[in-house]
Design an enzyme around this catalytic site. Sequence first.
Site, PDB file in Angstrom:
ATOM      1  N   ASN A 109      -5.683 -27.883  21.436  1.00  0.00           N
ATOM      2  CA  ASN A 109      -5.246 -28.082  22.816  1.00  0.00           C
ATOM      3  C   ASN A 109      -4.065 -27.204  23.223  1.00  0.00           C
ATOM      4  O   ASN A 109      -3.814 -27.027  24.411  1.00  0.00           O
ATOM      5  CB  ASN A 109      -4.880 -29.560  23.008  1.00  0.00           C
ATOM      6  CG  ASN A 109      -4.249 -29.832  24.351  1.00  0.00           C
ATOM      7  OD1 ASN A 109      -4.927 -29.818  25.377  1.00  0.00           O
ATOM      8  ND2 ASN A 109      -2.943 -30.061  24.360  1.00  0.00           N
ATOM      9  N   SER A 158     -10.864 -24.533  26.746  1.00  0.00           N
ATOM     10  CA  SER A 158     -10.938 -23.427  27.698  1.00  0.00           C
ATOM     11  C   SER A 158     -10.276 -23.898  28.988  1.00  0.00           C
ATOM     12  O   SER A 158      -9.307 -24.656  28.968  1.00  0.00           O
ATOM     13  CB  SER A 158     -12.393 -23.012  27.916  1.00  0.00           C
ATOM     14  OG  SER A 158     -12.487 -21.981  28.873  1.00  0.00           O
ATOM     15  N   SER A 159     -10.779 -23.484  30.111  1.00  0.00           N
ATOM     16  CA  SER A 159     -10.255 -23.886  31.418  1.00  0.00           C
ATOM     17  C   SER A 159     -11.293 -23.519  32.462  1.00  0.00           C
ATOM     18  O   SER A 159     -12.071 -22.570  32.275  1.00  0.00           O
ATOM     19  CB  SER A 159      -8.945 -23.154  31.712  1.00  0.00           C
ATOM     20  OG  SER A 159      -8.580 -23.288  33.074  1.00  0.00           O
ATOM     21  N   TYR A 173      -4.722 -14.955  31.891  1.00  0.00           N
ATOM     22  CA  TYR A 173      -5.005 -16.333  31.474  1.00  0.00           C
ATOM     23  C   TYR A 173      -6.504 -16.598  31.411  1.00  0.00           C
ATOM     24  O   TYR A 173      -7.003 -17.138  30.418  1.00  0.00           O
ATOM     25  CB  TYR A 173      -4.345 -17.311  32.439  1.00  0.00           C
ATOM     26  CG  TYR A 173      -4.647 -18.764  32.147  1.00  0.00           C
ATOM     27  CD1 TYR A 173      -4.065 -19.407  31.064  1.00  0.00           C
ATOM     28  CD2 TYR A 173      -5.521 -19.491  32.953  1.00  0.00           C
ATOM     29  CE1 TYR A 173      -4.341 -20.740  30.787  1.00  0.00           C
ATOM     30  CE2 TYR A 173      -5.797 -20.824  32.684  1.00  0.00           C
ATOM     31  CZ  TYR A 173      -5.208 -21.440  31.602  1.00  0.00           C
ATOM     32  OH  TYR A 173      -5.487 -22.754  31.330  1.00  0.00           O
ATOM     33  N   LYS A 177      -8.908 -17.600  27.993  1.00  0.00           N
ATOM     34  CA  LYS A 177      -9.708 -18.819  27.880  1.00  0.00           C
ATOM     35  C   LYS A 177     -11.203 -18.517  27.780  1.00  0.00           C
ATOM     36  O   LYS A 177     -11.952 -19.243  27.112  1.00  0.00           O
ATOM     37  CB  LYS A 177      -9.431 -19.728  29.074  1.00  0.00           C
ATOM     38  CG  LYS A 177      -8.035 -20.347  29.071  1.00  0.00           C
ATOM     39  CD  LYS A 177      -7.835 -21.269  27.881  1.00  0.00           C
ATOM     40  CE  LYS A 177      -6.556 -22.084  28.007  1.00  0.00           C
ATOM     41  NZ  LYS A 177      -6.415 -23.070  26.923  1.00  0.00           N
ATOM     42  N   ILE A 206      -6.161 -31.373  36.350  1.00  0.00           N
ATOM     43  CA  ILE A 206      -5.597 -32.462  35.557  1.00  0.00           C
ATOM     44  C   ILE A 206      -4.088 -32.476  35.761  1.00  0.00           C
ATOM     45  O   ILE A 206      -3.408 -31.478  35.500  1.00  0.00           O
ATOM     46  CB  ILE A 206      -5.910 -32.294  34.058  1.00  0.00           C
ATOM     47  CG1 ILE A 206      -7.418 -32.079  33.840  1.00  0.00           C
ATOM     48  CG2 ILE A 206      -5.414 -33.503  33.277  1.00  0.00           C
ATOM     49  CD1 ILE A 206      -8.293 -33.208  34.310  1.00  0.00           C
TER      50      ILE A 206
END
EC number: 1.1.1.252
Length: 277
Positions: A109, A158-159, A173, A177, A206
């Site tokens: 994470n 990932s994202s 970024y 990911k 989130i």
Amino acid sequence: MSPSAIHNITSDLPSSQQHRPFAGKVALITGSGRGIGRGIALELGKRGASCIINYAKSAGAANEVVAELAKLGSKSIALQADISKPADVAALFEKALKHYGHIDFAISNSGMEVWCEETEVTPELFDQVFNLNTRGQFFVAQNALKHCSEGGRIILTSSIAAQMTGIPNHALYAGSKAAVEGFARSFAVDCGRKRITCNALAPGGIQTDMFDENSWHYVPGGYQGMNIDTIKDGLAKMCPLNRVGTPADIGKIVCMLVSDEGEWINGQVLRCSGGGV
């Protein structure tokens, strides 16, 4: 999946033995002193897992999570490791094995989000981001494959940014990911000999401290210093469920994936955004 199994995985469960499907299991969660990692640890702990709470620098927040887990009946420990350093990752797994004797679930994470105009990205910044977000996750997965028990679980992070378009100054970024999604698909093949599954989560919307700092970038017309409640309202309107997510939402998804019922989900990237962009 039976109704009782679904209830055990997705409900906010009391800490009674009959609702502790992960009793005897050990979960190693990197970057779990705060945010999504903390949410994952608490959901696993509610269901009986013992957790290794990893932190990079300050032990304070990690020890607070350990204390919260103790109240849930979860015997957990905090261990330091800088996930951007492969030697630290290897040592983290060795310490966890020495303490518990086995590791069943490895959840990668740790990460950082950056926004930088592409023409301003330096080699040093590139390495900083990829060393943690990408290389770090590879070596977490590598050590998990080596050390996790047969039938274990590996979950990478990932994202939604890895698949999004139209977001400026986010190539560094997003790229860090996107590589992780390739790791998940490939590790799933190589982990098969130990019946270990490997998947990646792609969270979005989130609310964490990282969300509070960076989420204005995702809101049409957003700007630095924008009121956080205005940001939340804007993002909620982009989600069919009309809300932003919580770390517990991701924790419950992890509980589903690591359960016996989650075995047939393998080599996948799960977009965890409530249906939002």
